[in-house]
Every structure is written in C-alpha cells, then in structure tokens.
Design a protein around this motif. Structure first.
Motif, PDB file in Angstrom:
ATOM      1  N   GLY A  26       0.848  -1.380  -0.262  1.00  0.00           N
ATOM      2  CA  GLY A  26      -0.303  -0.357   0.268  1.00  0.00           C
ATOM      3  C   GLY A  26       0.986   1.456   0.384  1.00  0.00           C
ATOM      4  N   PHE A  27       2.028   1.348  -0.487  1.00  0.00           N
ATOM      5  CA  PHE A  27       3.138   2.921  -0.463  1.00  0.00           C
ATOM      6  C   PHE A  27       3.542   2.645  -1.770  1.00  0.00           C
ATOM      7  N   GLU A  54      12.890   5.756  -2.621  1.00  0.00           N
ATOM      8  CA  GLU A  54      11.919   6.871  -1.728  1.00  0.00           C
ATOM      9  C   GLU A  54      10.707   6.127  -1.607  1.00  0.00           C
ATOM     10  N   VAL A  55       9.963   6.079  -0.711  1.00  0.00           N
ATOM     11  CA  VAL A  55       8.782   5.341  -0.120  1.00  0.00           C
ATOM     12  C   VAL A  55       7.467   5.536   0.268  1.00  0.00           C
ATOM     13  N   CYS A  56       6.060   6.088   0.265  1.00  0.00           N
ATOM     14  CA  CYS A  56       5.925   7.242   1.006  1.00  0.00           C
ATOM     15  C   CYS A  56       4.034   6.504   0.843  1.00  0.00           C
ATOM     16  N   ASN A  57       2.993   6.278   2.082  1.00  0.00           N
ATOM     17  CA  ASN A  57       1.553   6.158   1.740  1.00  0.00           C
ATOM     18  C   ASN A  57       1.571   7.555   2.255  1.00  0.00           C
ATOM     19  N   PRO A  58       0.726   7.633   1.677  1.00  0.00           N
ATOM     20  CA  PRO A  58      -0.162   9.703   1.898  1.00  0.00           C
ATOM     21  C   PRO A  58      -1.118   9.470   3.155  1.00  0.00           C
ATOM     22  N   ALA A  74      11.904  14.562   7.014  1.00  0.00           N
ATOM     23  CA  ALA A  74      12.381  13.553   7.546  1.00  0.00           C
ATOM     24  C   ALA A  74      11.501  12.244   6.706  1.00  0.00           C
ATOM     25  N   LEU A  75      10.190  12.949   5.076  1.00  0.00           N
ATOM     26  CA  LEU A  75      10.130  12.181   5.026  1.00  0.00           C
ATOM     27  C   LEU A  75      10.572  12.377   3.402  1.00  0.00           C
ATOM     28  N   PRO A  76      10.275  11.686   2.076  1.00  0.00           N
ATOM     29  CA  PRO A  76       9.646  10.410   2.740  1.00  0.00           C
ATOM     30  C   PRO A  76      10.171   9.235   3.081  1.00  0.00           C
ATOM     31  N   CYS A  77       9.557   7.721   3.662  1.00  0.00           N
ATOM     32  CA  CYS A  77      10.367   6.911   3.788  1.00  0.00           C
ATOM     33  C   CYS A  77      11.697   6.188   3.101  1.00  0.00           C
ATOM     34  N   ARG A  78      13.216   5.884   3.434  1.00  0.00           N
ATOM     35  CA  ARG A  78      13.910   5.292   2.214  1.00  0.00           C
ATOM     36  C   ARG A  78      14.731   3.786   3.076  1.00  0.00           C
ATOM     37  N   LYS A 118       5.601  -1.948   8.650  1.00  0.00           N
ATOM     38  CA  LYS A 118       5.191  -2.217   7.152  1.00  0.00           C
ATOM     39  C   LYS A 118       6.962  -1.890   6.506  1.00  0.00           C
ATOM     40  N   THR A 119       7.046  -1.074   6.635  1.00  0.00           N
ATOM     41  CA  THR A 119       8.895  -1.022   6.466  1.00  0.00           C
ATOM     42  C   THR A 119       9.313  -1.925   6.058  1.00  0.00           C
TER      43      THR A 119
END
Length: 127
Positions: A26-27, A54-58, A74-78, A118-119
C-alpha cells in the motif's frame, strides 16, 4: 536504529522485488536514486551498487505533517538495496527512533510504529 537483512538474491532481483513489495503493502515509490551509477557518472571509482527507494503512504505522511509540518524534512521513508563486500543487502533507518529524536508527540510515535512495521515487512518480503 537500522534494520538490515542479507539476501541471496542478485542486486537487480532484490531491487525489483523490493519495488513489488512496496506496492503490495500500500505504499508508492516516489523515486529511486541509483547512487552507484551517479557516483560512477561523476568519475568516482565506486565498485558497489546502491539504489535508494523513496517510499510513501500518503495517508501516513499526511498524519505526520498534520502533527508537525517541520517533519516534512524526514519524509519520505527510504529503503536501500545495496551491495557490500559481495553481499546484497536491503535496509532502512527505523522510523520510530528517527521520529522520536525529532518529536515526543505520542500520535507521531504511533504513526511511526505503523510505518516501521510495514517497511520492515517490505524488506522481509523482498529478501
């Protein structure tokens, strides 16, 4: 602070499988930085491979920004796929300790825990 796993997969297969795992959880993948190729294109002798996703869940990102807009930095996650001494590795900086260092907001800790869970699942699925 870090979550890193080794995989017997090739670098390219691990990168492909990570992208599928990100989407499957879901990312979205916002961008992929190929650091190895970038360094080599600048004339630097870099023998390893490294792709940073670079991954993100809005929905989760919106919660973080609603709590503290400064956390946009600090966003998005990496999540990275890389080689090191002939091993392929997949890893990330855990969101909980990272965001805890930036904010003591309990809502943010909960969001960070959900994202971290999730990550880590994504990394394990790509392993």
């Amino acid at each position: 602070m870090y979550y890193t796993v080794d995989t017997s997969k090739s670098f390219n297969q691990a990168a492909t499988d990570l992208e599928a795992a990100v989407l499957g959880h879901g990312f979205g993948v916002l961008h992929v930085h190929d650091l190895g190729a970038t360094l080599r294109s600048k004339g630097i002798a870099f023998s390893e491979e490294c792709k940073v996703f670079e991954v993100c869940n809005p929905a989760q990102a919106a919660k973080v920004l609603a709590a503290d807009m400064r956390l946009n930095m600090a966003l998005p996650c990496r999540i990275s796929v890389y080689t090191e001494k002939n091993k392929t590795r997949i890893g990330l900086i855990r969101p909980v300790p990272m965001l805890s260092a930036l904010s003591q907001d309990p809502v943010l800790k909960q969001v960070a825990q959900e994202v971290e869970d999730k990550t880590i699942q994504m990394v394990d699925a790509a392993r």
